[in-house]
Design a protein around this motif. Structure first.
Motif, PDB file in Angstrom:
ATOM      1  N   THR A  14      41.388  29.544 -28.813  1.00  0.00           N
ATOM      2  CA  THR A  14      40.362  28.502 -28.938  1.00  0.00           C
ATOM      3  C   THR A  14      39.595  28.326 -27.627  1.00  0.00           C
ATOM      4  OG1 THR A  14      42.042  26.833 -28.408  1.00  0.00           O
ATOM      5  CG2 THR A  14      41.602  27.235 -30.731  1.00  0.00           C
ATOM      6  N   GLY A  15      40.301  28.446 -26.514  1.00  0.00           N
ATOM      7  CA  GLY A  15      39.647  28.299 -25.213  1.00  0.00           C
ATOM      8  C   GLY A  15      38.611  29.366 -24.955  1.00  0.00           C
ATOM      9  N   SER A  16      38.856  30.569 -25.449  1.00  0.00           N
ATOM     10  CA  SER A  16      37.883  31.642 -25.240  1.00  0.00           C
ATOM     11  C   SER A  16      36.584  31.355 -25.978  1.00  0.00           C
ATOM     12  CB  SER A  16      38.476  32.979 -25.708  1.00  0.00           C
ATOM     13  OG  SER A  16      38.763  32.957 -27.094  1.00  0.00           O
ATOM     14  N   LEU A  17      36.678  30.706 -27.135  1.00  0.00           N
ATOM     15  CA  LEU A  17      35.472  30.337 -27.879  1.00  0.00           C
ATOM     16  C   LEU A  17      34.709  29.235 -27.153  1.00  0.00           C
ATOM     17  CD1 LEU A  17      36.951  30.372 -31.493  1.00  0.00           C
ATOM     18  CD2 LEU A  17      35.503  32.107 -30.421  1.00  0.00           C
ATOM     19  N   TYR A  18      35.448  28.252 -26.615  1.00  0.00           N
ATOM     20  CA  TYR A  18      34.796  27.220 -25.813  1.00  0.00           C
ATOM     21  C   TYR A  18      34.116  27.843 -24.599  1.00  0.00           C
ATOM     22  CZ  TYR A  18      37.953  24.112 -28.444  1.00  0.00           C
ATOM     23  OH  TYR A  18      38.636  23.453 -29.427  1.00  0.00           O
ATOM     24  N   ALA A  19      34.792  28.820 -23.985  1.00  0.00           N
ATOM     25  CA  ALA A  19      34.266  29.454 -22.778  1.00  0.00           C
ATOM     26  C   ALA A  19      32.976  30.212 -23.061  1.00  0.00           C
ATOM     27  CB  ALA A  19      35.315  30.395 -22.185  1.00  0.00           C
ATOM     28  N   LEU A  20      32.931  30.935 -24.187  1.00  0.00           N
ATOM     29  CA  LEU A  20      31.719  31.677 -24.547  1.00  0.00           C
ATOM     30  C   LEU A  20      30.529  30.743 -24.714  1.00  0.00           C
ATOM     31  CD1 LEU A  20      32.652  34.443 -27.167  1.00  0.00           C
ATOM     32  CD2 LEU A  20      31.727  34.768 -24.869  1.00  0.00           C
ATOM     33  N   THR A 197      22.814  34.224 -28.268  1.00  0.00           N
ATOM     34  CA  THR A 197      23.701  35.307 -28.702  1.00  0.00           C
ATOM     35  C   THR A 197      25.161  34.933 -28.522  1.00  0.00           C
ATOM     36  OG1 THR A 197      22.016  36.940 -28.094  1.00  0.00           O
ATOM     37  CG2 THR A 197      24.264  37.746 -28.394  1.00  0.00           C
ATOM     38  N   LEU A 198      25.490  34.345 -27.365  1.00  0.00           N
ATOM     39  CA  LEU A 198      26.865  33.895 -27.130  1.00  0.00           C
ATOM     40  C   LEU A 198      27.265  32.832 -28.152  1.00  0.00           C
ATOM     41  CD1 LEU A 198      26.852  33.614 -23.218  1.00  0.00           C
ATOM     42  CD2 LEU A 198      27.957  35.379 -24.605  1.00  0.00           C
ATOM     43  N   GLY A 199      26.333  31.945 -28.475  1.00  0.00           N
ATOM     44  CA  GLY A 199      26.610  30.918 -29.471  1.00  0.00           C
ATOM     45  C   GLY A 199      26.856  31.520 -30.846  1.00  0.00           C
ATOM     46  N   ALA A 200      26.054  32.535 -31.221  1.00  0.00           N
ATOM     47  CA  ALA A 200      26.220  33.174 -32.526  1.00  0.00           C
ATOM     48  C   ALA A 200      27.574  33.872 -32.633  1.00  0.00           C
ATOM     49  CB  ALA A 200      25.093  34.178 -32.757  1.00  0.00           C
ATOM     50  N   HIS A 221      30.996  22.660 -30.024  1.00  0.00           N
ATOM     51  CA  HIS A 221      29.882  22.450 -29.095  1.00  0.00           C
ATOM     52  C   HIS A 221      30.206  21.333 -28.100  1.00  0.00           C
ATOM     53  CE1 HIS A 221      25.876  22.399 -27.526  1.00  0.00           C
ATOM     54  NE2 HIS A 221      25.604  21.198 -27.991  1.00  0.00           N
ATOM     55  N   LEU A 222      30.814  20.253 -28.589  1.00  0.00           N
ATOM     56  CA  LEU A 222      31.186  19.154 -27.698  1.00  0.00           C
ATOM     57  C   LEU A 222      32.176  19.629 -26.638  1.00  0.00           C
ATOM     58  CD1 LEU A 222      31.259  16.180 -26.856  1.00  0.00           C
ATOM     59  CD2 LEU A 222      33.001  15.807 -28.621  1.00  0.00           C
ATOM     60  N   LYS A 223      33.189  20.364 -27.072  1.00  0.00           N
ATOM     61  CA  LYS A 223      34.208  20.819 -26.127  1.00  0.00           C
ATOM     62  C   LYS A 223      33.665  21.901 -25.191  1.00  0.00           C
ATOM     63  CE  LYS A 223      38.293  19.387 -28.645  1.00  0.00           C
ATOM     64  NZ  LYS A 223      39.584  19.760 -29.266  1.00  0.00           N
ATOM     65  N   SER A 224      32.673  22.656 -25.628  1.00  0.00           N
ATOM     66  CA  SER A 224      32.073  23.645 -24.733  1.00  0.00           C
ATOM     67  C   SER A 224      31.281  22.953 -23.620  1.00  0.00           C
ATOM     68  CB  SER A 224      31.169  24.600 -25.517  1.00  0.00           C
ATOM     69  OG  SER A 224      30.051  23.919 -26.066  1.00  0.00           O
ATOM     70  N   ILE A 225      30.617  21.850 -23.947  1.00  0.00           N
ATOM     71  CA  ILE A 225      29.922  21.079 -22.912  1.00  0.00           C
ATOM     72  C   ILE A 225      30.942  20.486 -21.936  1.00  0.00           C
ATOM     73  CG2 ILE A 225      28.518  19.026 -22.457  1.00  0.00           C
ATOM     74  CD1 ILE A 225      27.038  19.536 -25.043  1.00  0.00           C
ATOM     75  N   GLY A 238      32.876  29.003 -13.643  1.00  0.00           N
ATOM     76  CA  GLY A 238      33.372  27.665 -13.942  1.00  0.00           C
ATOM     77  C   GLY A 238      33.554  27.371 -15.419  1.00  0.00           C
ATOM     78  N   PRO A 239      32.531  27.612 -16.268  1.00  0.00           N
ATOM     79  CA  PRO A 239      32.686  27.299 -17.695  1.00  0.00           C
ATOM     80  C   PRO A 239      33.779  28.111 -18.373  1.00  0.00           C
ATOM     81  CG  PRO A 239      30.650  28.523 -17.285  1.00  0.00           C
ATOM     82  CD  PRO A 239      31.161  28.082 -15.958  1.00  0.00           C
ATOM     83  N   VAL A 240      34.006  29.320 -17.876  1.00  0.00           N
ATOM     84  CA  VAL A 240      35.081  30.153 -18.432  1.00  0.00           C
ATOM     85  C   VAL A 240      36.434  29.518 -18.136  1.00  0.00           C
ATOM     86  CG1 VAL A 240      36.165  32.423 -18.391  1.00  0.00           C
ATOM     87  CG2 VAL A 240      33.672  32.227 -18.206  1.00  0.00           C
ATOM     88  N   VAL A 241      36.621  29.138 -16.868  1.00  0.00           N
ATOM     89  CA  VAL A 241      37.861  28.475 -16.473  1.00  0.00           C
ATOM     90  C   VAL A 241      38.026  27.164 -17.241  1.00  0.00           C
ATOM     91  CG1 VAL A 241      39.082  27.377 -14.549  1.00  0.00           C
ATOM     92  CG2 VAL A 241      37.833  29.521 -14.172  1.00  0.00           C
TER      93      VAL A 241
END
Length: 290
Positions: A14-20, A197-200, A221-225, A238-241
């Motif tokens: 799940t974290g990898s999807l948030y990171a993307l 593209t990353l979002g798709a 989307h909320l958790k990715s922000i 940073g966003p990946v971590v």
């Protein structure tokens, strides 16, 4: 111990999807200094397209690639006809445009695809892999692997190509980049295309978990922000971590503490981290020119 490892692997998925998704948000922010609040809706629309093609008996890989190609055009279209004409508007004004896009894309998706929720198969439909006490889901390993590959390729392009250096230069100082001959508007469009593209990719990969619907990307989307804020908007790493931290913490707290308090504790930890590191874990104080 095996249970702990199992939960961490699930958190990495799940974290990898948030990171993307977070990486796309930060990419736009770094080049245009605005947050694209409509990225989740753009990903949702691309996911609906993939689902429609897959349901029409096209191979999964064809539907996946079609969603990515569509996202490329959608990202370019949104920048060219919604964001670029408002280049003289304030940053807040441009961010409000992205909020307006949420309602526009939601309404368009509901009118075309309907408001029902639909099942879409995972990318890898295979039997689980048993390694000792661990049960590994091939689709989870695929998501983690795809995420790592995409990030490595993107980081390589950012650091070793002209367009990557142009993106980094624009993110540091747009005026200087323009004076050095860098096509800033093209860089902005490229950032929107990459982010879409990353979002798709995120949307199609998360579809089997959330089902395909007009609300499928709300939590992601909320958790990715939040991941971008946690990791720091001033860094591409940073966003990946932040994404991996949110994903793993979410799963660990949900299992060992409480599902009821899961969200409260995770966001509470986020607040504590930001009190200690206001610009995120890997973010830096940009300073202020006077």
């Amino acid at each position: 111990m095996s249970v702990f490892i199992q939960i961490v692997i699930s958190g990495l998925e799940t974290g990898s999807l948030y990171a993307l998704a977070a990486l796309g948000i930060v990419l736009i922010y770094q080049t245009a200094t605005i947050i694209n609040f409509s990225q989740g809706e753009m990903a949702m629309f691309a996911s609906f397209l993939a689902f429609t093609l897959w349901r029409g008996d096209l191979p999964y890989i064809v539907a996946f690639l079609a969603a990515i190609i569509f996202a490329v055009f959608l990202g370019g279209f949104v920048h060219r006809f919604c964001i670029r004409p408002a280049h003289k508007a304030s940053k807040i004004g441009r961010m409000i445009i992205t909020l307006g896009l949420i309602m526009a894309i939601d309404g368009l998706a509901a009118a075309i695809f309907g408001i029902d929720s639909h099942y879409m198969r995972p990318a890898v439909a295979a039997d689980n892999i048993v390694v000792g006490d661990l049960i590994l889901r091939p689709n989870a390993l695929f998501i983690i692997g795809v995420t790592i590959v995409i990030m490595l390729v993107l980081f390589y392009l950012l650091n070793n190509t002209f367009w990557g250096m142009a993106i980094r230069a624009t993110s540091q100082d747009e005026t200087t980049a323009r004076l050095m001959g860098i096509p800033v508007q093209r860089i902005h469009m490229l950032s929107w295309i990459i982010a879409a593209t990353l979002g798709a990719v995120t949307g199609v990969l998360v579809a089997p978990t959330t089902n395909v619907s007009t609300t499928m990307m709300m939590e992601v989307h909320l958790k990715s922000i939040i991941a971008a804020v946690l990791g720091g908007f001033g860094s591409f790493i940073g966003p990946v971590v932040g994404g991996f931290i949110i994903g793993i913490a979410d799963n660990l707290i949900g299992y060992y503490v409480s599902l009821t308090w899961q969200t409260v504790i995770v966001y509470g930890l986020l607040i504590i981290v930001l009190i200690i590191k206001p610009y995120g874990i890997l973010g830096k104080n940009p300073g202020k020119k006077v």
